[in-house]
Design a protein around this motif. Structure first.
Motif, PDB file in Angstrom:
ATOM      1  N   LEU A  87       1.114  -1.032   0.399  1.00  0.00           N
ATOM      2  CA  LEU A  87      -0.082  -0.464   0.334  1.00  0.00           C
ATOM      3  C   LEU A  87       0.794   1.088   0.373  1.00  0.00           C
ATOM      4  CD1 LEU A  87      -2.832  -1.655   2.264  1.00  0.00           C
ATOM      5  CD2 LEU A  87      -2.988  -1.484   0.582  1.00  0.00           C
ATOM      6  N   PHE A  88       1.778   0.923   0.271  1.00  0.00           N
ATOM      7  CA  PHE A  88       2.539   2.120   0.475  1.00  0.00           C
ATOM      8  C   PHE A  88       4.390   1.750   0.321  1.00  0.00           C
ATOM      9  CE2 PHE A  88       6.151   4.420   2.950  1.00  0.00           C
ATOM     10  CZ  PHE A  88       6.400   5.975   2.876  1.00  0.00           C
ATOM     11  N   PHE A  89       5.561   1.567  -0.158  1.00  0.00           N
ATOM     12  CA  PHE A  89       7.033   1.909  -0.264  1.00  0.00           C
ATOM     13  C   PHE A  89       7.564   3.068  -0.034  1.00  0.00           C
ATOM     14  CE2 PHE A  89      10.404   1.366  -2.740  1.00  0.00           C
ATOM     15  CZ  PHE A  89      11.169   0.406  -2.206  1.00  0.00           C
ATOM     16  N   SER A  90       8.692   2.920   0.239  1.00  0.00           N
ATOM     17  CA  SER A  90       9.901   3.476   0.434  1.00  0.00           C
ATOM     18  C   SER A  90      10.940   3.535   1.108  1.00  0.00           C
ATOM     19  CB  SER A  90       9.285   5.123   1.722  1.00  0.00           C
ATOM     20  OG  SER A  90      10.477   5.589   0.937  1.00  0.00           O
ATOM     21  N   ASN A  91      12.320   3.609   0.266  1.00  0.00           N
ATOM     22  CA  ASN A  91      13.810   3.507   1.017  1.00  0.00           C
ATOM     23  C   ASN A  91      14.900   4.083   0.556  1.00  0.00           C
ATOM     24  OD1 ASN A  91      14.114   3.271  -1.998  1.00  0.00           O
ATOM     25  ND2 ASN A  91      14.651   1.317  -3.005  1.00  0.00           N
ATOM     26  N   ASN A  92      13.865   5.413   0.927  1.00  0.00           N
ATOM     27  CA  ASN A  92      14.784   6.364   0.693  1.00  0.00           C
ATOM     28  C   ASN A  92      16.184   5.999   2.111  1.00  0.00           C
ATOM     29  OD1 ASN A  92      13.312   7.776   3.138  1.00  0.00           O
ATOM     30  ND2 ASN A  92      12.731   9.058   1.583  1.00  0.00           N
ATOM     31  N   GLY A  93      16.150   6.363   2.907  1.00  0.00           N
ATOM     32  CA  GLY A  93      16.792   5.759   4.666  1.00  0.00           C
ATOM     33  C   GLY A  93      16.524   6.814   5.423  1.00  0.00           C
ATOM     34  N   ASP A  94      14.932   7.582   5.069  1.00  0.00           N
ATOM     35  CA  ASP A  94      14.734   8.535   5.611  1.00  0.00           C
ATOM     36  C   ASP A  94      12.478   8.500   5.475  1.00  0.00           C
ATOM     37  OD1 ASP A  94      14.605  10.651   7.814  1.00  0.00           O
ATOM     38  OD2 ASP A  94      15.203  12.519   6.706  1.00  0.00           O
ATOM     39  N   THR A  95      12.469   8.140   5.751  1.00  0.00           N
ATOM     40  CA  THR A  95      10.790   7.913   5.323  1.00  0.00           C
ATOM     41  C   THR A  95       9.551   8.454   6.563  1.00  0.00           C
ATOM     42  OG1 THR A  95      11.137   5.300   4.167  1.00  0.00           O
ATOM     43  CG2 THR A  95       9.228   6.328   4.646  1.00  0.00           C
ATOM     44  N   VAL A  96       9.133   9.411   6.539  1.00  0.00           N
ATOM     45  CA  VAL A  96       7.985   9.442   7.343  1.00  0.00           C
ATOM     46  C   VAL A  96       6.584   9.318   6.765  1.00  0.00           C
ATOM     47  CG1 VAL A  96       7.083  11.497   8.638  1.00  0.00           C
ATOM     48  CG2 VAL A  96       9.296  11.284   7.739  1.00  0.00           C
ATOM     49  N   PHE A  97       6.125   8.407   7.385  1.00  0.00           N
ATOM     50  CA  PHE A  97       4.500   8.136   7.186  1.00  0.00           C
ATOM     51  C   PHE A  97       3.382   8.915   8.204  1.00  0.00           C
ATOM     52  CE2 PHE A  97       0.572   5.312   7.618  1.00  0.00           C
ATOM     53  CZ  PHE A  97       0.469   4.826   5.831  1.00  0.00           C
ATOM     54  N   LYS A  98       2.588   9.419   7.280  1.00  0.00           N
ATOM     55  CA  LYS A  98       1.647   9.859   7.908  1.00  0.00           C
ATOM     56  C   LYS A  98       0.205   9.646   8.193  1.00  0.00           C
ATOM     57  CE  LYS A  98      -1.257  14.286   8.081  1.00  0.00           C
ATOM     58  NZ  LYS A  98      -0.971  15.257   7.877  1.00  0.00           N
ATOM     59  N   PHE A  99      -0.792   8.426   9.580  1.00  0.00           N
ATOM     60  CA  PHE A  99      -1.790   8.313   9.196  1.00  0.00           C
ATOM     61  C   PHE A  99      -3.423   9.535   9.025  1.00  0.00           C
ATOM     62  CE2 PHE A  99       0.849   6.390  12.639  1.00  0.00           C
ATOM     63  CZ  PHE A  99       1.172   5.617  12.357  1.00  0.00           C
ATOM     64  N   GLU A 100      -3.690   8.980   8.427  1.00  0.00           N
ATOM     65  CA  GLU A 100      -4.756   9.952   8.026  1.00  0.00           C
ATOM     66  C   GLU A 100      -6.165   9.086   7.844  1.00  0.00           C
ATOM     67  OE1 GLU A 100      -4.525  11.121   3.858  1.00  0.00           O
ATOM     68  OE2 GLU A 100      -2.239  12.295   4.342  1.00  0.00           O
ATOM     69  N   ARG A 101      -6.500   8.435   8.167  1.00  0.00           N
ATOM     70  CA  ARG A 101      -7.299   7.385   9.405  1.00  0.00           C
ATOM     71  C   ARG A 101      -7.672   6.294  10.588  1.00  0.00           C
ATOM     72  NH1 ARG A 101      -6.962   1.880   8.328  1.00  0.00           N
ATOM     73  NH2 ARG A 101      -5.558   1.212   6.793  1.00  0.00           N
ATOM     74  N   PRO A 102      -8.331   6.123  11.060  1.00  0.00           N
ATOM     75  CA  PRO A 102      -8.464   5.350  12.131  1.00  0.00           C
ATOM     76  C   PRO A 102      -7.958   4.144  11.924  1.00  0.00           C
ATOM     77  CG  PRO A 102     -10.317   6.078  11.985  1.00  0.00           C
ATOM     78  CD  PRO A 102     -10.162   6.686  10.846  1.00  0.00           C
TER      79      PRO A 102
END
Length: 175
Positions: A87-102
């Motif tokens: 659903l989400f992918f990141s491999n930049n070494g410095d990832t921020v993920f925001k919660f937009e739903r419960p």
């Protein structure tokens, strides 16, 4: 003139705190970051960390890592420690993920073998404290349960709003 500028800055700061002050950023894994646990006994390390925190909509989790990745996956993919379409992918070494739903969020490492060794985590984002009500429901409830004066309705004003009102009052006095 300078006191007027200070007053305006205080008001702007207060309003910023009202709208932005409730969300937090959590550093996943603390100083160590998002790394494979050192022993098999630590395979629940990140779930234990997540269970000690309370997450709400708007909060973010910050992943710091080297030569790894962060995936948000379904429960089934979490249990298999594998995802071909996260659903989400990141491999930049410095990832921020925001919660937009419960609800539940399932995080795994995308590097082969890392998830199986404990680089995985489930985070539960809480429902909002008070579900939004329609204006009709709100006015009906107030009419039927709060027939008193303004003092009855004072309870619903947030502490932050009270601070802003007090600051505004003192700002007007000292200007």
């Amino acid at each position: 003139m300078a006191s007027y500028q200070i007053f305006l800055c205080l008001i702007l700061f207060s309003f910023t705190q009202i709208f932005l002050g409730t969300c937090l950023e959590f550093q996943v894994g603390g100083d160590s970051g998002w790394v494979v646990p050192k022993s098999k006994n630590d395979d629940q390390l990140y779930n234990q960390w997540a269970s000690k925190n309370r997450f709400i909509i708007g909060d973010t989790v910050h992943f710091k890592y080297k030569k790894d990745s962060v995936l948000v996956v379904t429960q089934e993919e979490y249990e298999k420690c594998k995802s071909s379409h996260p659903l989400f992918f990141s491999n930049n070494g410095d990832t921020v993920f925001k919660f937009e739903r419960p609800g539940l969020f399932y995080f795994i490492s995308g590097v082969t073998g890392h998830c199986e060794r404990g680089l995985q985590m489930i985070i539960k984002v809480l429902e909002p404290a008070l579900p939004p009500q329609s204006e009709t429901e709100n006015s009906t409830t107030l009419d039927s349960t709060h027939k008193g004066g303004a003092a009855d309705h004072m309870i619903s004003i947030s502490s932050t709003a009270i601070v802003v009102l007090v600051m505004t009052f003192f700002g007007m006095i000292f200007m």
